[in-house]
Write a protein that holds these residues in place. Structure first.
Motif, mmCIF file in Angstrom:
data_model
loop_
_atom_site.group_PDB
_atom_site.id
_atom_site.type_symbol
_atom_site.label_atom_id
_atom_site.label_comp_id
_atom_site.label_asym_id
_atom_site.label_seq_id
_atom_site.Cartn_x
_atom_site.Cartn_y
_atom_site.Cartn_z
ATOM 1 N N ASP A 24 11.843 23.858 -7.900
ATOM 2 C CA ASP A 24 12.662 24.925 -8.480
ATOM 3 C C ASP A 24 12.895 25.983 -7.402
ATOM 4 O OD1 ASP A 24 13.757 27.087 -9.821
ATOM 5 O OD2 ASP A 24 12.267 27.106 -11.427
ATOM 6 N N VAL A 25 14.125 26.029 -6.883
ATOM 7 C CA VAL A 25 14.436 26.919 -5.765
ATOM 8 C C VAL A 25 14.193 28.384 -6.133
ATOM 9 C CG1 VAL A 25 16.259 27.687 -4.194
ATOM 10 C CG2 VAL A 25 16.061 25.281 -4.778
ATOM 11 N N ALA A 26 14.555 28.784 -7.336
ATOM 12 C CA ALA A 26 14.350 30.176 -7.755
ATOM 13 C C ALA A 26 12.863 30.524 -7.759
ATOM 14 C CB ALA A 26 14.965 30.419 -9.129
ATOM 15 N N ALA A 27 12.029 29.631 -8.254
ATOM 16 C CA ALA A 27 10.583 29.871 -8.281
ATOM 17 C C ALA A 27 10.009 29.892 -6.866
ATOM 18 C CB ALA A 27 9.888 28.800 -9.115
ATOM 19 N N PHE A 29 11.640 30.774 -4.148
ATOM 20 C CA PHE A 29 12.092 32.015 -3.537
ATOM 21 C C PHE A 29 11.269 33.198 -4.042
ATOM 22 C CE2 PHE A 29 14.972 35.647 -3.034
ATOM 23 C CZ PHE A 29 15.266 35.531 -1.687
ATOM 24 N N ALA A 30 10.966 33.214 -5.350
ATOM 25 C CA ALA A 30 10.138 34.283 -5.915
ATOM 26 C C ALA A 30 8.758 34.285 -5.262
ATOM 27 C CB ALA A 30 10.022 34.117 -7.425
ATOM 28 N N ASP A 31 8.208 33.109 -5.007
ATOM 29 C CA ASP A 31 6.908 33.015 -4.344
ATOM 30 C C ASP A 31 6.975 33.584 -2.935
ATOM 31 O OD1 ASP A 31 4.110 32.069 -4.047
ATOM 32 O OD2 ASP A 31 5.016 30.698 -2.590
ATOM 33 N N TRP A 32 8.048 33.266 -2.202
ATOM 34 C CA TRP A 32 8.195 33.798 -0.840
ATOM 35 C C TRP A 32 8.322 35.318 -0.872
ATOM 36 C CZ3 TRP A 32 6.381 31.175 2.833
ATOM 37 C CH2 TRP A 32 6.531 29.800 2.913
ATOM 38 N N ARG A 33 9.074 35.829 -1.859
ATOM 39 C CA ARG A 33 9.213 37.290 -1.994
ATOM 40 C C ARG A 33 7.852 37.933 -2.270
ATOM 41 N NH1 ARG A 33 13.695 40.338 -0.590
ATOM 42 N NH2 ARG A 33 15.553 39.203 -1.145
#
Length: 61
Positions: A24-27, A29-33
């Protein structure tokens, strides 16, 4: 060759990270943020920039 070993490690990390978030790309990305915010390091967020081509399409050039 050292570069191949490094690239292999990067690909393995990327695959493990993606799998942990069920791809899940959104998840991901949220982890990287979150990692970035919790790193204690300063970061810069720049506004998006328009390219010359996008200006041509809007007639604003």
């Amino acid at each position: 060759m050292l570069t191949n070993e490094i690239m292999k490690e990067i690909y393995q990390f990327r695959e493990a990270h993606a799998k942990a978030f069920n791809y899940d790309v959104a998840a991901m990305f949220a982890d990287w943020r979150n990692r970035q915010a919790n790193s204690g390091k300063c970061s810069v967020t720049l506004p998006p920039q328009m390219s010359d081509k996008s200006l041509e399409r809007t007639g604003q050039k």
